[in-house]
Design an enzyme around this catalytic site. Structure first.
Site, PDB file in Angstrom:
ATOM      1  N   GLY A 176     -14.624  -1.364  21.504  1.00 24.12           N
ATOM      2  CA  GLY A 176     -13.346  -1.020  21.264  1.00 24.12           C
ATOM      3  C   GLY A 176     -12.202  -1.698  20.951  1.00 24.12           C
ATOM      4  N   GLY A 177     -11.167  -1.458  21.278  1.00 25.06           N
ATOM      5  CA  GLY A 177      -9.977  -2.366  21.007  1.00 25.06           C
ATOM      6  C   GLY A 177      -9.979  -3.943  21.318  1.00 25.06           C
ATOM      7  N   GLY A 411     -11.475 -16.259 -16.251  1.00 23.64           N
ATOM      8  CA  GLY A 411     -10.549 -16.268 -14.946  1.00 23.64           C
ATOM      9  C   GLY A 411     -11.048 -17.079 -13.723  1.00 23.64           C
ATOM     10  N   ALA A 412     -12.482 -17.013 -13.565  1.00 21.84           N
ATOM     11  CA  ALA A 412     -13.052 -17.492 -12.229  1.00 21.84           C
ATOM     12  C   ALA A 412     -12.857 -19.265 -12.461  1.00 21.84           C
ATOM     13  CB  ALA A 412     -14.485 -17.372 -12.067  1.00 21.84           C
TER      14      ALA A 412
END
Length: 521
Positions: A176-177, A411-412
């Protein structure tokens, strides 16, 4: 005087009895269940985590406020969490250890107050905080008060982020939280077979989606180490997990104002390794293991890999160079040819930012053919996720050293700690290829019309590829421009990097005045 002495003795005996009761608040049945699961008790975990005899407990006499639903009859001292401080390798750390044998380790108002106190003290004194999670979640009997307690802890996780190291050891349920506190810490360690994390459990999943899944499949250590990337480390048992946490801390400073740890090296910094000269295969498409490069360069071949089973096409971890703690990032040609994809970009970006936050220099090994193509990547947001890594390297102000071992395409190349995103020292091996793309792809695009008109396109293509390789697929064109500071023999990598690191340790880089940047999350 005798009466006063007797009164003091009585008070001391009472204090001892209360202390014993606080330490043994759990029933024998609950302790036996914990043992059957192969799990240590809360205090036993702290004793094994910390240096022998160094643990100092805080708030051992705290008890939960009386509440409805039958809670008034049982108010154990200390509630369901053990908090305090101690040392690891002589360095002070603050700790809390949730106790599953008391109310299933559920979080109450006072439980949260105890945890918040040690977190506040850790920030105030500039010390790491280590939390051991083993809890059934919020204490239902306290209602919204327990939820408020979680939120107070979450808020402190954020305030401490990048200020002091935060380490979470998940050694039982975390659902859960409750999972958001570990998720916001710097490192998460899990134990195989006994720990799990998830937002909603298997029963809810089956009701909502119809999927039939076990606790282990949904949120066990293996699932989070290989599929989600939530777990940075996994261990086969609790003792190993605790020892791993101690080792991890040895690479981290006490806080963001201190330099990375230093330990006098036994491994000579001048050492050369001739095997590096032949580690990159002659064929540009043949894989090799970047971890073998890393082990040959750094002190004593030691490398603590982070998230080793997730996004294996990039390698991240800690090592030492001449005794200095450094963060290491490397493309892994042995997995997906070392391409950058969504998971690899996120993994490396997070690691780079962690190192930068705690003054740990970065060493990057580059062998990247580009970003992974395909609709799954494009629709999954590779542009946004790839930008995270570019942002992280550009933002980092720690010393940044880069070694291009083979491919650095497109771009890498820019993203992987290039000179253009302000890396400090960039060197290349003679096998390096710095180009917009590979020779075959470049020739097919640039000379497409010429090849179509050729009487012997295959022969002409071979000539053009050879010419492209000579002109572009090497490190010297980049070196001519100053994008690479030197082309070195691979065997000399260790001594070259050490010299660069020693020079860059005094680096000071002013930042523009702003509240914070806007990383593409």
């Amino acid at each position: 005087m005798a009466d006063a002495h007797d009164t003091t003795e009585a008070k001391l005996r009472w204090l001892e009895e209360l202390s014993a009761e606080a330490r043994h608040a759990a029933s024998e049945k609950q302790v036996a269940r914990q043992r059957e699961r192969g799990k240590l008790l809360a205090r036993e975990r702290l004793e094994k985590l910390l240096d022998p005899g160094s643990f100092v407990e805080l708030d051992r006499f705290v008890r939960h406020r009386e509440a409805e639903f039958g809670m008034r009859e049982r108010r154990p001292w200390g509630d369901a969490v053990v908090t305090g401080y101690g040392t690891i390798f002589g360095r002070t750390v603050f700790v809390f250890s949730q106790d599953f044998t008391i109310f299933g380790g559920s979080l109450s108002e006072v439980f949260a107050e105890k945890v918040c106190k040690v977190m506040d003290l850790a920030v105030k004194f500039g010390c790491p905080v280590i939390g051991i999670n083993d809890s059934g979640g919020a204490r239902i009997q306290e209602g919204v008060v327990s939820l408020a307690g979680y939120a107070e802890i979450f808020w402190r996780n954020v305030q401490a982020s990048g200020v002091i190291p935060q380490i979470s050891l998940v050694m039982g349920p975390c659902a859960g939280g409750a999972v958001y506190s570990p998720a916001m810490t710097d490192f998460v360690l899990m134990v195989e077979g006994t720990s799990y994390m998830f937002i909603t459990g298997p029963d809810v999943v089956k009701t909502v989606t119809g999927e039939d899944v076990s606790f282990e499949e949904l949120g066990g250590a293996a699932a989070h180490a290989t599929k989600s990337g939530v777990a940075h480390f996994t261990a086969s048992d609790e003792e190993t997990c605790l020892e791993e946490a101690r080792y991890l801390l040895s690479f981290l400073p006490q806080n963001n104002l201190e330099p990375a740890p230093y330990a006098p090296p036994a491994d000579p910094v001048e050492r050369e390794d001739e095997s590096l000269d032949a580690i990159v295969p002659d064929s540009p498409n043949k894989p090799y293991d970047m971890k073998h490069v890393i082990e040959r360069v750094f002190d004593d071949g030691e490398f603590l890999e982070v998230q080793s089973h997730w996004a294996e096409n990039i390698v991240c971890g800690f090592a030492r160079l001449g005794g200095h703690s450094v963060g290491v990032v490397g493309n892994q040609p042995g997995a997906l040819a070392g391409v950058l994809d969504i998971d690899a970009s996120v993994k490396a970006a997070r690691f780079v930012r962690t190192c930068d936050a705690f003054n740990i220099p970065l060493v990057t090994f580059v062998d990247v053919p580009g970003f992974l193509p395909g609709t799954a990547q494009e629709w999954g947001g590779i542009i946004r996720h790839g930008a995270k890594l570019l942002y992280a390297y550009s933002e980092a102000t720690v010393p940044k050293l880069t070694v291009i071992t083979r491919k650095a395409y497109g771009g890498a190349y820019d993203v992987m700690s290039s000179k253009h995103v302000r890396a400090d020292f960039n060197v290349a091996w003679p096998t390096a290829e710095v180009a917009v793309m590979g020779p075959e792809g470049a020739v097919n695009i640039v000379f497409r019309h010429e090849l179509e008109a050729s009487d012997d396109p295959d022969a002409r293509r071979s000539e053009l590829i050879a010419d492209y390789k000579e002109r572009f697929a090497n490190p010297y064109t980049a070196a001519e421009r100053g994008y690479v500071d030197d082309v070195i023999e691979p065997r000399r990598t260790r001594r070259v990097l050490f010299s660069a690191l020693e020079t860059a340790l005094s680096k000071r880089e002013p930042k523009p005045k702003r509240k914070h940047g806007n990383i593409p999350l």
